[in-house]
Design a protein around this motif. Structure first.
Motif, PDB file in Angstrom:
ATOM      1  N   TRP A  30       0.825  -1.206   0.000  1.00  0.00           N
ATOM      2  CA  TRP A  30       0.000   0.000   0.000  1.00  0.00           C
ATOM      3  C   TRP A  30       0.861   1.258   0.000  1.00  0.00           C
ATOM      4  CZ3 TRP A  30      -3.714   2.333  -1.819  1.00  0.00           C
ATOM      5  CH2 TRP A  30      -4.069   3.597  -1.369  1.00  0.00           C
ATOM      6  N   TYR A  34       0.602   4.043  -2.759  1.00  0.00           N
ATOM      7  CA  TYR A  34       0.331   5.427  -2.345  1.00  0.00           C
ATOM      8  C   TYR A  34       1.376   6.370  -2.933  1.00  0.00           C
ATOM      9  CZ  TYR A  34      -0.684   9.326   0.833  1.00  0.00           C
ATOM     10  OH  TYR A  34      -1.007  10.549   1.353  1.00  0.00           O
ATOM     11  N   ASP A  37       0.885   6.875  -6.537  1.00  0.00           N
ATOM     12  CA  ASP A  37      -0.430   7.453  -6.822  1.00  0.00           C
ATOM     13  C   ASP A  37      -1.281   6.504  -7.660  1.00  0.00           C
ATOM     14  OD1 ASP A  37      -2.307   9.455  -6.458  1.00  0.00           O
ATOM     15  OD2 ASP A  37      -1.744  10.489  -8.307  1.00  0.00           O
ATOM     16  N   ARG A  40      -7.197   4.600  -7.330  1.00  0.00           N
ATOM     17  CA  ARG A  40      -7.988   4.048  -6.229  1.00  0.00           C
ATOM     18  C   ARG A  40      -9.324   3.499  -6.677  1.00  0.00           C
ATOM     19  NH1 ARG A  40      -6.457   7.525  -0.881  1.00  0.00           N
ATOM     20  NH2 ARG A  40      -4.244   7.603  -1.335  1.00  0.00           N
ATOM     21  N   HIS A  49      -5.755  -1.244  -0.109  1.00  0.00           N
ATOM     22  CA  HIS A  49      -5.938  -0.077   0.752  1.00  0.00           C
ATOM     23  C   HIS A  49      -6.792  -0.416   1.967  1.00  0.00           C
ATOM     24  CE1 HIS A  49      -8.158   3.571   2.068  1.00  0.00           C
ATOM     25  NE2 HIS A  49      -6.911   3.980   2.192  1.00  0.00           N
ATOM     26  N   TRP A  79       0.962  13.791   3.813  1.00  0.00           N
ATOM     27  CA  TRP A  79       1.597  12.705   3.069  1.00  0.00           C
ATOM     28  C   TRP A  79       2.610  11.982   3.958  1.00  0.00           C
ATOM     29  CZ3 TRP A  79       6.793  12.211   1.859  1.00  0.00           C
ATOM     30  CH2 TRP A  79       7.107  11.226   0.941  1.00  0.00           C
TER      31      TRP A  79
END
Length: 107
Positions: A30, A34, A37, A40, A49, A79
């Motif tokens: 994950w 992430y 990017d 999703r 996720h 972030w």
């Protein structure tokens, strides 16, 4: 200790270590998604996720550590907090899982 119970202890320790490794791999996957990017809307990304969020729920977003009430964090701070929360969970699962497995294998 008899050889039969010793073999069972080794198997139990191995299973615990494998489960800890799988949990850490899910969290690491994950983090990678992430950082890259990932889309999703993709079902696989969503499953990873959801699993990672469940596994890292205890370490993720402790009320905005380091941010005063009424103050908003920037994207970069959020972030870093997200990545650190998931990474902390992965390291803890690896450390604790392998420590338990080694303890079981030793006795």
């Amino acid at each position: 200790m008899s050889p039969v119970s010793r073999r069972g202890a080794n198997q139990a320790g191995t299973v615990i270590a494998i489960v800890a490794d799988i949990m850490a791999v899910i969290l690491g996957l994950w983090i990678l998604m992430y950082l890259l990017d990932a889309n999703r809307a993709n079902d696989f990304v969503q499953v990873v996720h959801d699993a990672a969020a469940w596994l890292a729920g205890w370490s993720h977003d402790h009320g905005g550590l380091g941010v005063s009430p009424g103050e908003h964090s920037t994207f970069d701070e959020q972030w870093a907090r997200d990545v650190a929360g998931y990474a902390l969970a992965a390291v803890v699962y690896l450390f604790v899982g392998h420590a338990i497995a080694n303890r079981i294998n030793r006795h």
